[in-house]
Design a protein around this motif. Structure first.
Motif, PDB file in Angstrom:
ATOM      1  N   ASP A 125       0.827  -1.203   0.000  1.00 52.15           N
ATOM      2  CA  ASP A 125       0.000   0.000   0.000  1.00 52.15           C
ATOM      3  C   ASP A 125       0.865   1.258   0.000  1.00 52.15           C
ATOM      4  OD1 ASP A 125      -2.609   1.268   0.225  1.00 52.15           O
ATOM      5  OD2 ASP A 125      -1.929   1.858   2.220  1.00 52.15           O
ATOM      6  N   GLU A 126       1.878   1.270   0.855  1.00 53.40           N
ATOM      7  CA  GLU A 126       2.737   2.460   0.962  1.00 53.40           C
ATOM      8  C   GLU A 126       3.519   2.678  -0.336  1.00 53.40           C
ATOM      9  OE1 GLU A 126       2.360   4.295   3.720  1.00 53.40           O
ATOM     10  OE2 GLU A 126       3.745   5.824   2.988  1.00 53.40           O
ATOM     11  N   LEU A 127       4.013   1.605  -0.931  1.00 51.83           N
ATOM     12  CA  LEU A 127       4.742   1.742  -2.206  1.00 51.83           C
ATOM     13  C   LEU A 127       3.819   2.288  -3.285  1.00 51.83           C
ATOM     14  CD1 LEU A 127       6.836  -1.572  -2.246  1.00 51.83           C
ATOM     15  CD2 LEU A 127       7.673   0.737  -1.736  1.00 51.83           C
ATOM     16  N   SER A 128       2.586   1.799  -3.266  1.00 54.06           N
ATOM     17  CA  SER A 128       1.633   2.243  -4.264  1.00 54.06           C
ATOM     18  C   SER A 128       1.260   3.719  -4.049  1.00 54.06           C
ATOM     19  CB  SER A 128       0.413   1.330  -4.179  1.00 54.06           C
ATOM     20  OG  SER A 128      -0.673   1.907  -4.795  1.00 54.06           O
ATOM     21  N   LEU A 129       1.014   4.102  -2.777  1.00 56.67           N
ATOM     22  CA  LEU A 129       0.672   5.494  -2.471  1.00 56.67           C
ATOM     23  C   LEU A 129       1.768   6.450  -2.923  1.00 56.67           C
ATOM     24  CD1 LEU A 129      -0.759   5.234   1.170  1.00 56.67           C
ATOM     25  CD2 LEU A 129      -2.002   5.929  -0.888  1.00 56.67           C
ATOM     26  N   ARG A 130       3.018   5.989  -2.773  1.00 57.16           N
ATOM     27  CA  ARG A 130       4.160   6.847  -3.103  1.00 57.16           C
ATOM     28  C   ARG A 130       4.620   6.688  -4.560  1.00 57.16           C
ATOM     29  NH1 ARG A 130       7.062   8.864   1.304  1.00 57.16           N
ATOM     30  NH2 ARG A 130       6.116   8.380   3.297  1.00 57.16           N
TER      31      ARG A 130
ATOM     32  N   GLU B 225       9.394   0.960  -8.750  1.00 54.23           N
ATOM     33  CA  GLU B 225      10.675   0.304  -9.045  1.00 54.23           C
ATOM     34  C   GLU B 225      11.157  -0.588  -7.902  1.00 54.23           C
ATOM     35  OE1 GLU B 225      11.708   3.909  -6.712  1.00 54.23           O
ATOM     36  OE2 GLU B 225      10.188   3.382  -8.169  1.00 54.23           O
ATOM     37  N   VAL B 226      10.463  -0.589  -6.770  1.00 57.23           N
ATOM     38  CA  VAL B 226      10.889  -1.402  -5.624  1.00 57.23           C
ATOM     39  C   VAL B 226      10.377  -2.841  -5.788  1.00 57.23           C
ATOM     40  CG1 VAL B 226      10.757  -1.697  -3.115  1.00 57.23           C
ATOM     41  CG2 VAL B 226      10.916   0.607  -4.101  1.00 57.23           C
ATOM     42  N   THR B 227      11.292  -3.789  -5.677  1.00 59.43           N
ATOM     43  CA  THR B 227      10.915  -5.199  -5.788  1.00 59.43           C
ATOM     44  C   THR B 227      10.496  -5.722  -4.419  1.00 59.43           C
ATOM     45  OG1 THR B 227      12.514  -5.533  -7.553  1.00 59.43           O
ATOM     46  CG2 THR B 227      11.766  -7.498  -6.404  1.00 59.43           C
ATOM     47  N   VAL B 228       9.377  -6.418  -4.379  1.00 61.12           N
ATOM     48  CA  VAL B 228       8.892  -7.026  -3.135  1.00 61.12           C
ATOM     49  C   VAL B 228       8.914  -8.531  -3.316  1.00 61.12           C
ATOM     50  CG1 VAL B 228       6.907  -7.293  -1.592  1.00 61.12           C
ATOM     51  CG2 VAL B 228       7.419  -5.053  -2.612  1.00 61.12           C
ATOM     52  N   SER B 229       9.543  -9.238  -2.384  1.00 64.44           N
ATOM     53  CA  SER B 229       9.484 -10.690  -2.461  1.00 64.44           C
ATOM     54  C   SER B 229       9.309 -11.283  -1.080  1.00 64.44           C
ATOM     55  CB  SER B 229      10.702 -11.260  -3.196  1.00 64.44           C
ATOM     56  OG  SER B 229      11.878 -10.863  -2.551  1.00 64.44           O
ATOM     57  N   GLN B 230       9.018 -12.567  -1.065  1.00 59.00           N
ATOM     58  CA  GLN B 230       8.742 -13.270   0.184  1.00 59.00           C
ATOM     59  C   GLN B 230       9.719 -14.417   0.342  1.00 59.00           C
ATOM     60  OE1 GLN B 230       4.574 -14.441   0.209  1.00 59.00           O
ATOM     61  NE2 GLN B 230       4.102 -12.732  -1.142  1.00 59.00           N
ATOM     62  N   THR B 231      10.029 -14.725   1.590  1.00 56.87           N
ATOM     63  CA  THR B 231      10.846 -15.890   1.862  1.00 56.87           C
ATOM     64  C   THR B 231      10.210 -16.654   3.011  1.00 56.87           C
ATOM     65  OG1 THR B 231      13.125 -16.617   2.230  1.00 56.87           O
ATOM     66  CG2 THR B 231      12.409 -14.700   3.473  1.00 56.87           C
ATOM     67  N   GLY B 232      10.783 -17.791   3.355  1.00 60.31           N
ATOM     68  CA  GLY B 232      10.199 -18.618   4.405  1.00 60.31           C
ATOM     69  C   GLY B 232      10.808 -18.309   5.756  1.00 60.31           C
TER      70      GLY B 232
ATOM     71  N   VAL C  31       9.657   2.417   4.667  1.00 57.71           N
ATOM     72  CA  VAL C  31       9.522   2.900   3.280  1.00 57.71           C
ATOM     73  C   VAL C  31       9.903   4.377   3.227  1.00 57.71           C
ATOM     74  CG1 VAL C  31       7.917   3.376   1.387  1.00 57.71           C
ATOM     75  CG2 VAL C  31       7.773   1.196   2.625  1.00 57.71           C
ATOM     76  N   ALA C  32       9.325   5.164   4.133  1.00 53.10           N
ATOM     77  CA  ALA C  32       9.563   6.618   4.093  1.00 53.10           C
ATOM     78  C   ALA C  32      11.013   6.963   4.405  1.00 53.10           C
ATOM     79  CB  ALA C  32       8.638   7.315   5.094  1.00 53.10           C
ATOM     80  N   GLU C  33      11.566   6.317   5.443  1.00 59.26           N
ATOM     81  CA  GLU C  33      12.891   6.746   5.911  1.00 59.26           C
ATOM     82  C   GLU C  33      14.041   6.052   5.184  1.00 59.26           C
ATOM     83  OE1 GLU C  33      13.070   6.926  10.240  1.00 59.26           O
ATOM     84  OE2 GLU C  33      10.954   7.463  10.275  1.00 59.26           O
TER      85      GLU C  33
END
Ligand code: FES
Length: 124
Positions: free
Chosen positions: A51-56, A60-67, A102-104
């Protein structure tokens, strides 16, 4: 608590975003989504991040998940990899803390040191 469908929708959103951003060499955020991470609130942290990445408009920021990262008591765990900076791992991340990261860090390049539990643990 979010439903399974909500989680699936978040995953699809993250996957679609990843496909667009892949290979651009920008900032990368990895969220531990093992059982204990999810139990500690990692889904909500992922939702806040997207949400924050989208609002801003930070497409270009990659988001991924790990275990599982083997640090149950520090979940939810988030790693931030920024070009030219050591990677930073954050522990006990809440949705509000995720928005601050995200902001800082992602926007301003400042580590949110009060929640950082390790730096430079992986090639950044
Ligand atoms: S089960 Fe908690 S870190 Fe793996």
């Amino acid at each position: 608590m979010k439903t399974r469908q909500d989680l699936q929708a978040l995953r699809e959103k993250a996957r679609a975003a990843l496909a667009v951003r892949d290979s651009q060499g920008g900032a990368r955020v990895v969220i531990a989504m093992g059982t204990c991470g999810i139990g500690a609130g990692a889904r909500e942290v992922l939702g806040a991040l997207l949400d924050e990445l989208s609002l801003r408009g930070l497409s270009e920021v990659t988001v991924s998940q790990t275990g599982c990262k083997g640090l149950c008591d520090q979940e939810p765990l988030v790693e931030v990899h920024m070009p030219g900076m050591p990677s930073v791992s954050y522990g006990r991340v809440t949705p509000q803390i995720m928005r601050r990261i995200v902001a800082e860090q992602i926007v301003n390049g400042q580590v949110v040191s009060e929640y950082a539990i390790a730096t430079g643990t992986e090639a950044g």
